[in-house]
Design an enzyme around this catalytic site. Structure first.
Site, mmCIF file in Angstrom:
data_model
loop_
_atom_site.group_PDB
_atom_site.id
_atom_site.type_symbol
_atom_site.label_atom_id
_atom_site.label_comp_id
_atom_site.label_asym_id
_atom_site.label_seq_id
_atom_site.Cartn_x
_atom_site.Cartn_y
_atom_site.Cartn_z
ATOM 1 N N ASN A 41 1.129 -1.440 0.139
ATOM 2 C CA ASN A 41 -0.429 -0.244 -0.017
ATOM 3 C C ASN A 41 0.126 1.617 -0.293
ATOM 4 O O ASN A 41 1.857 1.445 0.770
ATOM 5 C CB ASN A 41 -1.302 0.295 1.375
ATOM 6 C CG ASN A 41 -0.806 -0.272 2.545
ATOM 7 O OD1 ASN A 41 0.326 -1.374 2.843
ATOM 8 N ND2 ASN A 41 -1.022 0.873 3.480
ATOM 9 N N GLU A 43 0.501 5.152 0.560
ATOM 10 C CA GLU A 43 -0.408 6.611 0.815
ATOM 11 C C GLU A 43 -0.060 7.395 0.559
ATOM 12 O O GLU A 43 0.970 7.449 0.269
ATOM 13 C CB GLU A 43 -0.389 6.192 2.722
ATOM 14 C CG GLU A 43 -0.794 4.732 3.164
ATOM 15 C CD GLU A 43 -1.321 4.674 5.037
ATOM 16 O OE1 GLU A 43 -1.074 5.896 5.022
ATOM 17 O OE2 GLU A 43 -2.408 3.404 5.246
ATOM 18 N N GLU A 54 -3.075 -4.653 -2.906
ATOM 19 C CA GLU A 54 -3.566 -5.774 -3.934
ATOM 20 C C GLU A 54 -2.990 -4.525 -5.123
ATOM 21 O O GLU A 54 -3.397 -5.407 -6.100
ATOM 22 C CB GLU A 54 -4.493 -5.972 -3.457
ATOM 23 C CG GLU A 54 -5.216 -6.757 -2.214
ATOM 24 C CD GLU A 54 -5.472 -6.137 -1.424
ATOM 25 O OE1 GLU A 54 -4.736 -4.541 -1.128
ATOM 26 O OE2 GLU A 54 -6.230 -6.117 0.001
ATOM 27 N N CYS A 90 -10.590 -3.638 -4.333
ATOM 28 C CA CYS A 90 -9.791 -4.268 -5.352
ATOM 29 C C CYS A 90 -10.225 -5.322 -5.565
ATOM 30 O O CYS A 90 -9.659 -6.269 -6.512
ATOM 31 C CB CYS A 90 -8.655 -4.528 -3.634
ATOM 32 S SG CYS A 90 -7.438 -2.917 -3.780
#
Ligand code: THU
Length: 128
Positions: A41, A43, A54, A90
């Site tokens: 991930n 951010e 994902e 996702c």
């Protein structure tokens, strides 16, 4: 299918998570043929621009020419790993390149993971 190798790849990808706002680190790995693509991930200070692990992994695979995903592994958590499921967005992105019976693995460790299938996580998948 070597689920353990895919889980290991997701765990390793999690180490690169950029998550200073949530503190929730996620790693993902997708299997395409005999190739594994990973993501974490990423951010952003504008929170809505955050991208899930994902989707990073799927988009890396597709942008490298892959079109068929045969398994996905996810490893997520704060300090401690916890059973992490893919968000709705996702699931839909995976569904573009996977089948309802494609395994989706949520992992705590190489020896502690659960296997679901995409169709169970996203019933009545939308496609054109
Ligand atoms: N996150 C993922 O990477 N994958 C998911 O399926 C759920 C959420 C990330 C987004 C954000 O960086 C953090 O987890 C907390 O929501």
């Amino acid at each position: 299918m070597d689920f353990k190798a895919l889980v290991r790849a997701a765990l390793k990808a999690r180490e690169n998570s950029y998550s200073p706002y949530s503190g929730f680190k996620v790693g993902a790995a997708v299997l395409c043929g005999d190739r594994i693509f990973t993501g974490c991930n990423v951010e952003n200070a504008a929170y809505g621009e955050t991208v899930c692990a994902e989707r990073v992994a799927v988009l890396k695979a597709v942008s490298e020419g892959e079109r068929v995903i045969s398994a996905v592994a996810i490893a997520g958590g704060g300090e401690k790993l916890e059973k992490t499921f893919p968000c709705g967005s996702c699931r839909q992105v995976m569904a573009e390149f996977a089948k309802p019976d494609t395994p989706v693995i949520t992992a705590i460790s190489e020896d502690d993971f659960e296997v679901y299938d995409l169709g169970g996580l996203l019933p009545n998948i939308f496609n054109l």
